[in-house]
Motif scaffolding. Structure first.
Motif, PDB file in Angstrom:
ATOM      1  N   LYS A  51     -78.525 -55.488  -5.194  1.00 60.10           N
ATOM      2  CA  LYS A  51     -77.964 -56.256  -4.079  1.00 60.10           C
ATOM      3  C   LYS A  51     -77.060 -57.410  -4.497  1.00 60.10           C
ATOM      4  CE  LYS A  51     -81.629 -55.193  -0.787  1.00 60.10           C
ATOM      5  NZ  LYS A  51     -81.121 -54.083  -0.125  1.00 60.10           N
ATOM      6  N   GLU A  52     -77.335 -58.032  -5.651  1.00 62.64           N
ATOM      7  CA  GLU A  52     -76.560 -59.209  -6.031  1.00 62.64           C
ATOM      8  C   GLU A  52     -75.549 -58.960  -7.141  1.00 62.64           C
ATOM      9  OE1 GLU A  52     -78.893 -62.692  -6.690  1.00 62.64           O
ATOM     10  OE2 GLU A  52     -80.159 -62.297  -4.964  1.00 62.64           O
ATOM     11  N   GLN A  53     -75.739 -57.925  -7.951  1.00 62.76           N
ATOM     12  CA  GLN A  53     -74.892 -57.742  -9.121  1.00 62.76           C
ATOM     13  C   GLN A  53     -74.052 -56.459  -9.100  1.00 62.76           C
ATOM     14  OE1 GLN A  53     -74.391 -60.022 -11.315  1.00 62.76           O
ATOM     15  NE2 GLN A  53     -76.157 -61.342 -11.249  1.00 62.76           N
ATOM     16  N   LEU A  54     -74.634 -55.361  -8.677  1.00 69.72           N
ATOM     17  CA  LEU A  54     -73.948 -54.074  -8.831  1.00 69.72           C
ATOM     18  C   LEU A  54     -72.989 -53.759  -7.686  1.00 69.72           C
ATOM     19  CD1 LEU A  54     -76.934 -52.079 -10.307  1.00 69.72           C
ATOM     20  CD2 LEU A  54     -75.015 -53.140 -11.519  1.00 69.72           C
ATOM     21  N   LEU A  55     -73.402 -54.006  -6.482  1.00 67.77           N
ATOM     22  CA  LEU A  55     -72.550 -53.909  -5.299  1.00 67.77           C
ATOM     23  C   LEU A  55     -71.787 -52.578  -5.149  1.00 67.77           C
ATOM     24  CD1 LEU A  55     -71.040 -57.507  -5.617  1.00 67.77           C
ATOM     25  CD2 LEU A  55     -73.115 -56.825  -4.423  1.00 67.77           C
ATOM     26  N   PRO A  56     -72.476 -51.444  -5.218  1.00 67.60           N
ATOM     27  CA  PRO A  56     -71.775 -50.163  -5.075  1.00 67.60           C
ATOM     28  C   PRO A  56     -71.123 -49.973  -3.708  1.00 67.60           C
ATOM     29  CG  PRO A  56     -74.142 -49.822  -5.035  1.00 67.60           C
ATOM     30  CD  PRO A  56     -73.915 -51.256  -5.410  1.00 67.60           C
ATOM     31  N   GLU A  57     -71.626 -50.652  -2.706  1.00 68.93           N
ATOM     32  CA  GLU A  57     -71.017 -50.530  -1.373  1.00 68.93           C
ATOM     33  C   GLU A  57     -69.590 -51.074  -1.369  1.00 68.93           C
ATOM     34  OE1 GLU A  57     -72.157 -48.963   1.438  1.00 68.93           O
ATOM     35  OE2 GLU A  57     -73.763 -48.239   0.128  1.00 68.93           O
ATOM     36  N   ASN A  58     -69.301 -52.054  -2.214  1.00 67.31           N
ATOM     37  CA  ASN A  58     -67.931 -52.565  -2.322  1.00 67.31           C
ATOM     38  C   ASN A  58     -66.989 -51.465  -2.810  1.00 67.31           C
ATOM     39  OD1 ASN A  58     -68.975 -54.999  -1.548  1.00 67.31           O
ATOM     40  ND2 ASN A  58     -68.550 -56.061  -3.464  1.00 67.31           N
ATOM     41  N   LEU A  59     -67.441 -50.690  -3.800  1.00 70.52           N
ATOM     42  CA  LEU A  59     -66.632 -49.570  -4.297  1.00 70.52           C
ATOM     43  C   LEU A  59     -66.471 -48.518  -3.205  1.00 70.52           C
ATOM     44  CD1 LEU A  59     -65.159 -48.174  -6.624  1.00 70.52           C
ATOM     45  CD2 LEU A  59     -67.365 -47.213  -7.312  1.00 70.52           C
ATOM     46  N   LYS A  60     -67.551 -48.222  -2.515  1.00 68.21           N
ATOM     47  CA  LYS A  60     -67.496 -47.238  -1.433  1.00 68.21           C
ATOM     48  C   LYS A  60     -66.464 -47.650  -0.377  1.00 68.21           C
ATOM     49  CE  LYS A  60     -70.430 -45.138   2.103  1.00 68.21           C
ATOM     50  NZ  LYS A  60     -71.787 -45.125   2.678  1.00 68.21           N
ATOM     51  N   ASN A  61     -66.485 -48.908   0.013  1.00 65.58           N
ATOM     52  CA  ASN A  61     -65.535 -49.401   1.011  1.00 65.58           C
ATOM     53  C   ASN A  61     -64.105 -49.390   0.483  1.00 65.58           C
ATOM     54  OD1 ASN A  61     -67.622 -49.844   2.834  1.00 65.58           O
ATOM     55  ND2 ASN A  61     -67.905 -51.958   2.190  1.00 65.58           N
ATOM     56  N   ALA A  62     -63.940 -49.654  -0.796  1.00 61.81           N
ATOM     57  CA  ALA A  62     -62.597 -49.699  -1.381  1.00 61.81           C
ATOM     58  C   ALA A  62     -61.924 -48.327  -1.399  1.00 61.81           C
ATOM     59  CB  ALA A  62     -62.652 -50.259  -2.803  1.00 61.81           C
ATOM     60  N   VAL A  63     -62.701 -47.268  -1.557  1.00 63.50           N
ATOM     61  CA  VAL A  63     -62.105 -45.933  -1.650  1.00 63.50           C
ATOM     62  C   VAL A  63     -62.147 -45.172  -0.328  1.00 63.50           C
ATOM     63  CG1 VAL A  63     -62.637 -45.780  -4.106  1.00 63.50           C
ATOM     64  CG2 VAL A  63     -64.186 -44.734  -2.466  1.00 63.50           C
ATOM     65  N   HIS A  64     -62.805 -45.750   0.661  1.00 57.42           N
ATOM     66  CA  HIS A  64     -62.894 -45.090   1.964  1.00 57.42           C
ATOM     67  C   HIS A  64     -61.479 -44.813   2.512  1.00 57.42           C
ATOM     68  CE1 HIS A  64     -64.473 -43.943   5.841  1.00 57.42           C
ATOM     69  NE2 HIS A  64     -63.571 -44.721   6.401  1.00 57.42           N
ATOM     70  N   GLY A  65     -61.237 -43.559   2.847  1.00 58.83           N
ATOM     71  CA  GLY A  65     -59.947 -43.180   3.402  1.00 58.83           C
ATOM     72  C   GLY A  65     -58.879 -42.859   2.372  1.00 58.83           C
ATOM     73  N   LYS A  66     -59.177 -43.015   1.081  1.00 58.97           N
ATOM     74  CA  LYS A  66     -58.200 -42.675   0.046  1.00 58.97           C
ATOM     75  C   LYS A  66     -58.283 -41.173  -0.227  1.00 58.97           C
ATOM     76  CE  LYS A  66     -57.304 -45.262  -3.485  1.00 58.97           C
ATOM     77  NZ  LYS A  66     -55.999 -45.858  -3.394  1.00 58.97           N
ATOM     78  N   ASP A  67     -57.157 -40.503  -0.119  1.00 61.60           N
ATOM     79  CA  ASP A  67     -57.126 -39.060  -0.343  1.00 61.60           C
ATOM     80  C   ASP A  67     -57.222 -38.684  -1.819  1.00 61.60           C
ATOM     81  OD1 ASP A  67     -56.867 -38.622   2.380  1.00 61.60           O
ATOM     82  OD2 ASP A  67     -54.673 -38.603   2.290  1.00 61.60           O
ATOM     83  N   ASN A  68     -56.937 -39.630  -2.706  1.00 60.45           N
ATOM     84  CA  ASN A  68     -56.890 -39.289  -4.130  1.00 60.45           C
ATOM     85  C   ASN A  68     -58.156 -39.676  -4.897  1.00 60.45           C
ATOM     86  OD1 ASN A  68     -56.350 -42.031  -3.907  1.00 60.45           O
ATOM     87  ND2 ASN A  68     -54.877 -42.052  -5.584  1.00 60.45           N
ATOM     88  N   ILE A  69     -59.191 -40.165  -4.207  1.00 67.91           N
ATOM     89  CA  ILE A  69     -60.460 -40.476  -4.863  1.00 67.91           C
ATOM     90  C   ILE A  69     -61.607 -39.901  -4.050  1.00 67.91           C
ATOM     91  CG2 ILE A  69     -62.062 -42.272  -5.600  1.00 67.91           C
ATOM     92  CD1 ILE A  69     -59.749 -44.096  -6.153  1.00 67.91           C
ATOM     93  N   ASP A  70     -62.399 -39.063  -4.712  1.00 66.30           N
ATOM     94  CA  ASP A  70     -63.649 -38.573  -4.138  1.00 66.30           C
ATOM     95  C   ASP A  70     -64.776 -39.336  -4.817  1.00 66.30           C
ATOM     96  OD1 ASP A  70     -62.523 -36.676  -2.457  1.00 66.30           O
ATOM     97  OD2 ASP A  70     -62.573 -35.117  -3.990  1.00 66.30           O
ATOM     98  N   LEU A  71     -65.525 -40.095  -4.058  1.00 64.90           N
ATOM     99  CA  LEU A  71     -66.643 -40.867  -4.592  1.00 64.90           C
ATOM    100  C   LEU A  71     -67.943 -40.169  -4.261  1.00 64.90           C
ATOM    101  CD1 LEU A  71     -67.881 -43.446  -5.859  1.00 64.90           C
ATOM    102  CD2 LEU A  71     -67.841 -44.435  -3.550  1.00 64.90           C
ATOM    103  N   LYS A  72     -68.713 -39.893  -5.285  1.00 67.21           N
ATOM    104  CA  LYS A  72     -70.068 -39.378  -5.113  1.00 67.21           C
ATOM    105  C   LYS A  72     -70.994 -40.548  -5.431  1.00 67.21           C
ATOM    106  CE  LYS A  72     -73.394 -35.993  -6.752  1.00 67.21           C
ATOM    107  NZ  LYS A  72     -73.671 -34.929  -7.707  1.00 67.21           N
ATOM    108  N   LEU A  73     -71.577 -41.129  -4.398  1.00 67.56           N
ATOM    109  CA  LEU A  73     -72.470 -42.268  -4.546  1.00 67.56           C
ATOM    110  C   LEU A  73     -73.876 -41.809  -4.207  1.00 67.56           C
ATOM    111  CD1 LEU A  73     -73.103 -45.252  -4.975  1.00 67.56           C
ATOM    112  CD2 LEU A  73     -72.270 -45.692  -2.650  1.00 67.56           C
ATOM    113  N   GLU A  74     -74.701 -41.679  -5.220  1.00 71.78           N
ATOM    114  CA  GLU A  74     -76.081 -41.204  -5.058  1.00 71.78           C
ATOM    115  C   GLU A  74     -77.037 -42.381  -5.120  1.00 71.78           C
ATOM    116  OE1 GLU A  74     -77.576 -38.192  -4.719  1.00 71.78           O
ATOM    117  OE2 GLU A  74     -75.730 -37.034  -4.706  1.00 71.78           O
ATOM    118  N   TYR A  75     -77.883 -42.512  -4.110  1.00 73.41           N
ATOM    119  CA  TYR A  75     -78.960 -43.489  -4.141  1.00 73.41           C
ATOM    120  C   TYR A  75     -80.263 -42.749  -4.406  1.00 73.41           C
ATOM    121  CZ  TYR A  75     -75.989 -47.204  -2.354  1.00 73.41           C
ATOM    122  OH  TYR A  75     -75.004 -48.146  -2.213  1.00 73.41           O
ATOM    123  N   ARG A  76     -81.002 -43.214  -5.400  1.00 72.43           N
ATOM    124  CA  ARG A  76     -82.275 -42.579  -5.779  1.00 72.43           C
ATOM    125  C   ARG A  76     -83.420 -43.501  -5.357  1.00 72.43           C
ATOM    126  NH1 ARG A  76     -80.558 -37.446  -7.667  1.00 72.43           N
ATOM    127  NH2 ARG A  76     -78.610 -37.793  -8.785  1.00 72.43           N
TER     128      ARG A  76
END
Length: 104
Positions: A51-76
């Motif tokens: 929650k404080e250091q890794l912030l994967p949601e920021n990456l997810k939001n940054a690539v949302h709608g980009k046709d040239n990046i497919d993000l596979k974000l897995e939460y375990r």
């Protein structure tokens, strides 16, 4: 935009925040103009840095709608950042990297 990143970038690049963008994974993905690519992020939900250091949601939001990046974000669920976590999912990562390193 996390405490560790600010400390590291500040130590290496000084206080010029614009220079930091050239090394920030989220910013690099946001402005990536190249050919289609895939990014694989695998994250344990019990990771104390999530929650404080890794912030994967920021990456997810940054690539949302980009046709040239497919993000596979897995939460375990229930996994942290331990050896057991890595050992549990390493095969999936090896296959992902092998797919992208294989000559065409």
């Amino acid at each position: 935009n996390c405490p560790w990143g600010k400390k590291a970038f500040g130590g290496y690049l000084g206080t010029n925040f614009d220079a930091w963008r050239d090394y920030d994974a989220t910013e690099l993905a946001r402005k990536y103009p190249g050919p289609k690519t895939e990014i694989f992020v695998d994250q344990g939900t019990a990771d104390s840095f999530l929650k404080e250091q890794l912030l994967p949601e920021n990456l997810k939001n940054a690539v949302h709608g980009k046709d040239n990046i497919d993000l596979k974000l897995e939460y375990r669920d229930g996994y942290d950042h331990s050896y057991f976590y890595i050992a549990s999912f390493v095969e999936e990562h090896i296959l992902f990297h092998a797919k992208h390193l294989k000559p065409s």
